[in-house]
Design an enzyme around this catalytic site. Structure first.
Site, PDB file in Angstrom:
ATOM      1  N   GLY A   1       0.719  -1.269   0.056  1.00 54.80           N
ATOM      2  CA  GLY A   1       0.065  -0.007  -0.079  1.00 54.80           C
ATOM      3  C   GLY A   1       0.644   1.126  -0.006  1.00 54.80           C
ATOM      4  O   GLY A   1       2.071   1.351   0.008  1.00 54.80           O
TER       5      GLY A   1
ATOM      6  N   SER B   1       9.722   8.512  -3.814  1.00 52.82           N
ATOM      7  CA  SER B   1       9.705   7.372  -4.489  1.00 52.82           C
ATOM      8  C   SER B   1      10.934   7.254  -5.624  1.00 52.82           C
ATOM      9  O   SER B   1      11.253   8.158  -6.077  1.00 52.82           O
ATOM     10  CB  SER B   1       8.483   7.489  -5.612  1.00 52.82           C
ATOM     11  OG  SER B   1       8.488   6.586  -6.404  1.00 52.82           O
TER      12      SER B   1
ATOM     13  N   VAL C   1      18.232   0.535  -5.350  1.00 54.54           N
ATOM     14  CA  VAL C   1      17.360  -0.666  -6.298  1.00 54.54           C
ATOM     15  C   VAL C   1      16.147   0.357  -6.751  1.00 54.54           C
ATOM     16  O   VAL C   1      15.561   0.653  -5.945  1.00 54.54           O
ATOM     17  CB  VAL C   1      17.290  -1.808  -5.512  1.00 54.54           C
ATOM     18  CG1 VAL C   1      16.187  -2.679  -6.306  1.00 54.54           C
ATOM     19  CG2 VAL C   1      18.344  -2.505  -5.077  1.00 54.54           C
TER      20      VAL C   1
ATOM     21  N   LYS D   1       2.246  -0.340 -10.339  1.00 55.72           N
ATOM     22  CA  LYS D   1       2.396   0.987 -10.145  1.00 55.72           C
ATOM     23  C   LYS D   1       3.685   1.515 -10.417  1.00 55.72           C
ATOM     24  O   LYS D   1       3.821   2.679 -10.530  1.00 55.72           O
ATOM     25  CB  LYS D   1       1.788   1.492  -8.672  1.00 55.72           C
ATOM     26  CG  LYS D   1       2.167   0.819  -7.579  1.00 55.72           C
ATOM     27  CD  LYS D   1       3.487   1.567  -7.034  1.00 55.72           C
ATOM     28  CE  LYS D   1       4.319   0.829  -5.926  1.00 55.72           C
ATOM     29  NZ  LYS D   1       5.467   1.428  -5.317  1.00 55.72           N
TER      30      LYS D   1
END
Length: 332
Positions: free
Chosen positions: A137, A255, A280, A192
């Protein structure tokens, strides 16, 4: 109070280890980097991934895989997707009883196109497999570790495992819902990342809110199409494991996938961007997997196709955007 082993010492594994420790559980982390392990044991920090966070002093760490395996009956697999199979096989060689596996990896294996729970199931013999679940999530580690309100989904084929995950992690700043669609929750978390890289490209190129909104909306359509073909409940993609994770990953500088895309949009190559980031970026590997998987399943995924061309065929980002905008007329 339960004993829990966390395999992996990246940002999210560290943040979740902290949650578990603050919830009163006995936590041992396993990693391969001796300096990281020593730093956590001595200074209760993991500066490589969460540089300013002071972690719960009860958390311990080790490089000894056997010690980590024998420590508990509950394993949190906080590893990159590409490391899951190898480490799971190594763990299985040391097991003598059933264990519960909870993973937080968001990817799809390159060669097999398998989800992470399937990779673990392949690697752990049936006499050692006490259940597999996922926690997924909208949950940036940087926010979780400083107790920012966060909401996630726990899913497994076994509802008892979903409830166990909920019980282990839930507290006054981390709310955990159970969800019985393991396929959908895993796919939502993995797919996503593709759209997040594309969203970063759009931002890096200087495009506005219209383009960003269009990309996320059409990206969700791609995710839903493939997910439904693979057996997921389409409604899952309207929940935390779908649009929730999509929004946070496509709009935040926390992100890695968005950051990579932003650098690509500014004209850097993937190699240059990754060298700068030193982390990564799951979305690269997922793009490769999903590109081939979509072709195999006959599912149309134009954004994924365009990103694949940028990452693996050196197509300029400006050309990819133009190709997307000039596609044949269609109904929504």
């Amino acid at each position: 109070m339960r004993k829990i082993t966390v395999f992996g010492m990246g940002s999210f594994g560290t943040a979740l280890a902290n949650v578990l420790a603050q919830n009163g559980h006995d936590v041992l982390m396993w990693g391969k980097n001796v300096e990281n392990v020593d730093e956590l044991n001595t200074h209760h920090m993991n500066k490589n991934y969460l540089k300013d966070a002071k972690l719960d002093s009860s958390i311990k760490a080790t490089v000894d895989l056997n010690k980590a395996v024998q420590f508990s009956d509950i394993y949190l697999m906080a590893l990159p997707t590409k490391a899951i199979r190898e480490v799971s096989k190594d763990i299985d060689q040391l097991l003598t009883s059933k264990k519960t596996f909870i993973h937080v990896a968001k990817g799809i294996e390159n060669d097999t196109f398998k989800r992470v729970s399937e990779m673990i199931e392949d690697s752990i013999s049936s006499e050692h497999n006490g259940g597999i679940g996922v926690l997924s999530g909208p949950s940036h580690a940087e926010e979780v570790v400083i107790k920012q309100p966060t909401t996630v989904a726990a899913s497994s084929k076994d509802n008892n495992v979903s409830k166990l995950i909920q019980d282990l992690f839930m507290n006054d700043y981390l709310r955990v819902y159970t969800n019985n669609d393991l396929v959908g929750v895993e796919l939502g978390g993995a797919l996503k990342n593709i759209i997040a890289i594309a969203s970063g490209i759009v931002a890096g190129m200087g495009y506005g809110d219209n383009a960003k909104a269009a990309l996320m909306t059409r990206g969700l359509a791609e995710i839903s199409r493939l997910g439904e073909k693979l057996g997921a409940d389409p409604m899952t993609f309207l929940g935390l494991g779908g649009i929730g994770d999509l929004i946070v990953t496509c709009t935040s500088t926390h992100s890695r996938n968005y950051t990579l895309g932003f650098k690509l949009g500014q004209g850097k190559t993937a190699e240059e961007a990754l060298k700068e980031m030193k982390m990564v970026v799951e979305g690269i590997y997922t793009t490769k997997s999903v590109y081939h998987l979509a072709q195999q399943e006959g599912v149309e995924m134009p954004i994924t196709n365009a990103l694949y061309e940028v990452l693996f065929e050196d197509v300029p980002v400006s050309k990819s955007v133009r190709t997307l905008m000039e596609r044949d007329k269609k109904a929504e």
